[in-house]
Scaffold this active site. Structure first.
Site, short mmCIF file in Angstrom:
data_model
loop_
_atom_site.label_atom_id
_atom_site.label_comp_id
_atom_site.label_asym_id
_atom_site.label_seq_id
_atom_site.Cartn_x
_atom_site.Cartn_y
_atom_site.Cartn_z
N HIS A 115 -55.19 15.40 10.85
CA HIS A 115 -54.33 14.35 10.68
C HIS A 115 -55.01 12.78 10.06
CE1 HIS A 115 -50.61 12.03 12.09
NE2 HIS A 115 -51.50 11.07 12.31
N GLU A 116 -56.14 12.73 10.62
CA GLU A 116 -56.85 11.84 10.14
C GLU A 116 -57.44 12.02 8.80
OE1 GLU A 116 -56.54 9.34 11.81
OE2 GLU A 116 -55.90 10.34 13.86
N HIS A 147 -54.97 10.70 6.32
CA HIS A 147 -54.97 9.04 6.09
C HIS A 147 -56.09 8.74 5.09
CE1 HIS A 147 -51.77 8.52 8.65
NE2 HIS A 147 -52.20 8.77 9.69
#
Length: 438
Positions: free
Chosen positions: A93-94, A97
């Site tokens: 997820h990170e 980004h």
């Protein structure tokens, strides 16, 4: 983080979660992964329910798991496997980004797994990579409002100075990364081990019998199949059959209940006398589950592989969305089933312990759940940040005052932090070995 697990026509299911935090050096909230809804777990290794949960609750007669009555971490190896799955999902997820920002030339200052005090860190290309003490998720930090960064406030490569579309891409990239990762996991499962398919049979299976219980005393054994209760035949309709047995047992404390049993090739009747529980209902001390068997189906060619993976992916996605809807529509009933990282790892450990193949769907469902929850327009979630960006677009590029944005995000962060810590304490106290010590 909300976790949900249920079933679809082609396979069994395993778990869903919440996300997002903030960093004082960034106007883009990082992610936390906090809570999970355990109300609809239905992998075949979970159908059984401890007697105290099963015989005192009619709403989810067999979709409830041991986790709802008390969590059990099991072996250290299974805990490591479940923890690794959760950590991988947070990293993916990170990374979404991070890559969305870096590939657009946007300044990034931090990449962290966890929150709070730093346990380990290193620096590379002006980015601090760190592992932190509290396992509530992770975050990507941007130096937008950091006076120590040395970057001019009007630098075009600060996230806050980028066009709306660029910021939308960065904010939504974590969600997209989790969706892609979920599909990749399902595709890998289809290719490597195949998908489990379920076949139902009449009756109710008895996976386990508690020692010194009424069932043990009266001759019921693990592996028995209950074909009829008090003369009523049990069909192969899973939850309905389990409910019938539960209802009869609860209504007859200290009274004989006639069961027709299948044991191997034998078919016979026994009478059991349920003990009276503290609330006056009957209990016999067994796990019950639908009488189902699972087999594996593997694709024969590439089109069939894509078809299997697609059906499973959309089935899981529907399950996550439906579970989230039910959570909000029936929050008074589902609030008690919300659980945090400790519970997620406990459930994952049980999945790994009972059937390692189940970790595929455990990971896929966690990814999809994180993606869906993060779309909600709530402060400290990706959806909340997207809502502020869209509001800016509607206002012809005029942002809300910085103090207002920070107030909205700070309130959301505090709420998420409080919820996360509360759930960690609650889930820890609900662990079987902790409950035995208290």
């Amino acid at each position: 983080m909300l976790l949900s697990i249920s079933s679809s026509p082609i396979s069994h299911r395993i778990p869903h979660f919440l996300s997002t935090f903030n960093n004082p050096t960034s106007n883009f909230p990082p992610k936390s992964h906090l809570s999970t809804n355990l109300s609809t777990l239905s992998n075949h290794s979970f159908y059984g329910t401890k007697n105290r949960a099963l015989l005192r609750n009619k709403r989810y007669p067999y979709y409830r798991t041991r986790a709802l009555a008390g969590f059990d971490f099991g072996s250290f190896e299974s805990v490591l496997e479940a923890s690794a799955v959760l950590a991988a999902i947070i990293v993916v997820h990170e990374t979404g980004h991070f890559l969305a920002a870096s590939l657009q030339g946007i300044h990034v200052s931090k990449f962290a797994i966890g929150f709070g005090p730093i346990l380990a860190k290193f620096n590379s290309n002006n980015v601090e990579y760190s592992l932190r003490a509290f396992p509530l998720g992770g975050f990507v930090g941007f130096p937008d409002n950091d006076p120590d960064s040395g970057i001019p406030l009007d630098d075009k490569n600060l996230l806050k100075n980028r066009p709306i579309l660029d910021r939308v891409i960065v904010v939504s990239a974590g969600i997209v990364a989790n969706v892609i990762f979920a599909y990749a996991i399902i595709f890998t499962q289809v290719v490597s081990v195949g998908l489990p398919v379920q076949e139902s049979f009449p009756g109710v299976l008895v996976p386990d019998v508690k020692s010194f219980s009424a069932a043990s005393r009266d001759g019921l054994l693990p592996g028995d199949v209950i074909l009829a209760v008090d003369g009523t035949e049990l069909s192969n309709s899973g939850s309905d059959s389990v409910s019938k047995v539960v209802d009869v047992v609860k209504r007859n404390p200290e009274h004989n209940v006639l069961l027709r049993i299948e044991r191997g090739k034998e078919n016979f009747e026994i009478r059991i006398t349920p003990d009276k529980s503290f609330d006056g209902t009957g209990k016999v001390g067994v796990q019950l589950s639908p009488n189902v068997r699972f087999s594996k189906v593997r694709p024969k060619n590439i089109p069939e592989t894509l078809s299997f993976a697609g059906r499973e992916f959309f089935g899981l996605s529907y399950n996550v969305l439906d579970s989230l809807k039910q959570t909000f529509l029936n929050f008074s009933q589902t609030a008690s089933k919300v659980a945090g990282p400790v519970a997620i790892i406990a459930v994952g450990a049980e999945v790994a312990r009972s059937n390692a193949d189940g970790l595929y769907q455990f990971a896929a469902l966690l990814n999809l759940n994180l993606a869906v929850i993060n779309l909600l327009p709530l402060p400290a979630l990706d959806g909340g940040t997207l809502a502020l960006i869209l509001l800016e677009a509607v206002r012809d590029g005029r942002k809300l005052p910085l103090e207002v944005e920070q107030g909205i995000m700070s309130s959301g962060i505090m709420l998420v932090l409080f919820l996360g810590l509360f759930l960690i304490v609650k889930d820890t106290l609900n662990l079987d070995f902790i409950k035995e010590m208290l």
